[in-house]
Structures are given as C-alpha cells and as structure tokens.
Design an enzyme around this catalytic site. Structure first.
Site, mmCIF file in Angstrom:
data_model
loop_
_atom_site.group_PDB
_atom_site.id
_atom_site.type_symbol
_atom_site.label_atom_id
_atom_site.label_comp_id
_atom_site.label_asym_id
_atom_site.label_seq_id
_atom_site.Cartn_x
_atom_site.Cartn_y
_atom_site.Cartn_z
ATOM 1 N N ARG A 53 0.840 -1.195 0.000
ATOM 2 C CA ARG A 53 0.000 0.000 0.000
ATOM 3 C C ARG A 53 0.880 1.252 0.000
ATOM 4 O O ARG A 53 0.574 2.247 -0.651
ATOM 5 C CB ARG A 53 -0.934 -0.002 1.204
ATOM 6 C CG ARG A 53 -1.678 1.320 1.391
ATOM 7 C CD ARG A 53 -2.811 1.233 2.417
ATOM 8 N NE ARG A 53 -2.460 0.500 3.603
ATOM 9 C CZ ARG A 53 -1.744 0.984 4.640
ATOM 10 N NH1 ARG A 53 -1.251 2.217 4.576
ATOM 11 N NH2 ARG A 53 -1.515 0.248 5.699
ATOM 12 N N TYR A 106 -17.464 17.047 -15.158
ATOM 13 C CA TYR A 106 -17.768 15.619 -15.191
ATOM 14 C C TYR A 106 -18.726 15.277 -14.048
ATOM 15 O O TYR A 106 -18.557 15.746 -12.917
ATOM 16 C CB TYR A 106 -16.475 14.813 -15.078
ATOM 17 C CG TYR A 106 -16.679 13.352 -14.793
ATOM 18 C CD1 TYR A 106 -17.488 12.566 -15.613
ATOM 19 C CD2 TYR A 106 -16.081 12.749 -13.693
ATOM 20 C CE1 TYR A 106 -17.686 11.223 -15.333
ATOM 21 C CE2 TYR A 106 -16.265 11.408 -13.423
ATOM 22 C CZ TYR A 106 -17.075 10.651 -14.236
ATOM 23 O OH TYR A 106 -17.279 9.329 -13.969
#
Length: 384
Positions: A53, A106
């Site tokens: 991660r 968007y």
C-alpha cells in the site's frame, strides 16, 4: 533515462521511470505481486519497500513515468480517477473553504463535491470555465481551489489554463487541471501555470479499456507530500498489474492520440452541416467558440466529439441505438470507438442541477479503427 527531461515525448513515454532489469535484462517493468517485502533487520528496507500500500516496485516506475510525460516533478498513481480526485480535494480543502468548478464538470466530480464534500462544510460555485471573467467573479476570499476541465466533459468547452492560473493564484488559490480528455501528449497544464494535473488513467493513458486508475502530477513538493500521506493513509492505490497495464498503454500514447485526432476530424467533417445534426461540438472546429484558445494550448484536438441532434432527445437515443462499430458504453479513450447519451449515463447525477446537460446531446469517443468504417457507421446511424 527517467530523469532526462530533454528527450522528446515518445522517448519519455517509453523509457521514463524504468531501465532494463540489471539482473535479467527485462525491458518491461516486472509485475511484483507481493503485498509485503522482507527487511534486512528492523527498518532495513530493500529499495525502500516495506508494504505494497505504501509502495510497490511496479507502481514506482509508473509514477516516475507519469511525472515525466506531464513535465512534472512528482507523480502519484491511484486506483481510479475518482480516488485521485478525492485525494486532491481532501489535501487542499478544509471546512469553510470554497472552490470554483466548471458549470459543465464531469458528473462524478460534481457528485463527489455536491453530495459528500458539502457535508463537511465545503462550498462551491459553478462557472463557465471558458469565461475567465466569470471565474474571477466566482472567486471568494475563502476560495482555495479552482477546478478546471479542458476540454470539459461532455460539452468540450475550453479553459485558458494560463489565464485561469493567474486568476487562481491572484486570489490565493491552487488550480488543478483535469487533463484526461486531452492527455499529456496534447496538452501540458503544469507548463501553463497549473499546480496539479489530474488524470483518469483509465482513459487515454491506459488506452485499451482494460484497467482503471488515476493520477496526480505536480511540481509542488509540499502538495505532493500531502498526496503521498493520503495515498498511503487512505490506501486507494493501484495494484501491480494495474500499474503494469497503465505503463504499457502509455508507451503508445503519442501514436494513438494522433490517430484519435485524425479520425475525429473526419467524423466532424461528416457531422458538420448534416441535416440530422443541430450542432457539432469539437475544439478543432473553427466554429467552436474556444477554437483559438484550444489552438494556442493544445498540440491537436483529440478524439472526443459531441453533437446535438436536431430531433431532440428521442433522436439522440435512437442514434445511440443504431451505431454498429461505435459501442454504446460509458468511459472513453480506448482504442475502440464508443457512443453514449450523457444525460442518461455518465452525467445522470447532474439532472436537475445547474450542471444538467442537454437531453439531445450525444458524446463520441472516436477510436483508432479505420476512419472510413467509422464515418460509414455514423452516416448510416444518422440516416436510418
């Protein structure tokens, strides 16, 4: 190779971030499918990797490559474009802050800001991004961010990045440019004054409709430190195979963008003046109100074309249903041509808001198939 910015775009796209593996000579980045990494004693990380991660040897070259093709210093990869958007907003904004967004942004960006960030005390004002004075008037003393899409999704309006950067910085705000529609090959926001270039790498960078991802690129080390903290702390990172696919796609970006642009121009030629078409919207069209600005800051005009049908909403829906090569689907930027009805698909979340899109609007993502086949497909769908 990864640090040599003087090379041309395609050379950087192919080589930046990775040299052939010294042990095996592999010319492509290996897929390191490991969630953790052995340490040589406590804190003795090999190559700086401890947990996937936090960092992965496949993701790291991608991030260097993203920075190189955007002519930036720092690149961060995310699990999606919306994950990158979320990281940026949380890195810059605090309760009580204000941002300016395009009045045709968007739908996913608008939904996140309108439905989530307003609950945390963030305020926003939509403004036509092609109108520098309107953006200036929308600024407040609490404005910390000006959000720019250029071209916008789906109305393909153009913002003057350099002029908008001046407005934002004069007002003490940062400016981010969503460069997804243009791609780094056609447009370089950081060189024009933007603080951050943002991408849904799912689109043109990946280029093959087979991977989802996002990216943030900046020259601002303090901003990048914030991005890195949230990237690791919130964990919205791409897996190694996603990173590999994205980097694979970037290698052919320049070639694909040239073909996308070639094909889009031929589609526009057909649409222009066609009796079934009320309006064709393309920044490369001389009738586009922002054509001069687009010509100034873009290498070419890309593969996105929007149009409004003379017969209204039903004509738009019928047109979407009749294409054969253009596939009815959301997303964009892949090698294949796609068609969609924004009002009922990607921008449904804007219904009833100031950002609602016209119901007669159709958006085309023009692919890299043979141009004659694409033109014939659009022609038969319009005349059926």
């Amino acid at each position: 190779m990864s640090e040599q910015r003087s090379h041309g775009f395609s050379t950087r796209a192919i080589h930046a971030g990775y040299d052939p593996d010294p042990a095996t000579g592999a010319v492509n980045v290996p897929i390191y499918a490991s969630s953790t990494f052995a340490q040589d004693g406590v804190g003795g990380m090999r190559g700086g990797f401890e947990y996937a991660r936090t960092g992965n040897p496949t993701r790291k070259p991608l991030e260097a490559n993203l920075a190189a093709i955007e002519a930036g210093t720092f690149g961060r990869a995310f699990s999606s474009g919306m994950a990158a958007t979320d990281c940026l907003l949380r890195s810059v904004l605090r309760p009580g802050d204000h941002l300016v967004i395009p009045n045709d942004a968007y739908g996913g960006t608008f939904r996140l800001i309108d439905k989530v960030f307003t609950q945390w005390g963030i305020e926003y004002t939509p403004a036509p991004i092609s109108d520098v004075d309107a953006v200036r008037e929308a600024m407040r003393p609490t404005t910390k961010l000006v959000w720019v899409e250029t071209p916008t999704n789906p109305l393909l309006n153009i913002g003057d990045i350099a002029a908008l950067a001046d407005v934002a910085h004069t007002g003490g705000a940062k400016i981010v440019v969503d460069n997804t529609f243009a791609s780094p090959y056609l447009q370089q926001p950081l060189a024009l004054g933007a603080d951050v270039a943002l991408h849904s790498t799912t689109k043109y960078l990946g280029g093959h409709s087979d991977v989802v991802g996002g990216a943030l690129v900046t020259n601002d080390e303090e901003l990048d430190t914030r991005f890195a903290f949230l990237q690791n702390g919130a964990g919205a990172v791409p897996g190694p195979f996603d990173a590999y696919l994205t980097m694979r796609g970037i290698k052919t970006l320049a070639l694909r963008m040239e073909r996308h642009s070639d094909n889009a121009e031929k589609i526009v030629e057909l649409l222009d003046g066609h009796p079934a078409v009320a309006q064709v919207i393309y920044p490369g069209h001389e009738a586009h109100p922002d054509h001069a600005v687009a010509s100034k800051q873009m290498r070419r005009f890309g593969g996105m074309v929007s149009l409004r049908l003379a017969g209204g909403k039903q004509a738009a829906l019928d047109f979407c249903a009749r294409t054969e090569i253009f596939t009815l689907a959301e997303s964009l930027g892949g090698v294949e041509s796609l068609i969609e009805h924004p009002g009922a698909m990607t921008h449904a979340s804007t219904a009833g808001s100031l950002l609602e899109v016209p119901e007669d609007l159709v958006r085309l993502s023009v692919g890299i198939e043979d141009a004659a086949d694409l033109v014939a497909d659009i022609e038969q769908a319009l005349e059926a």
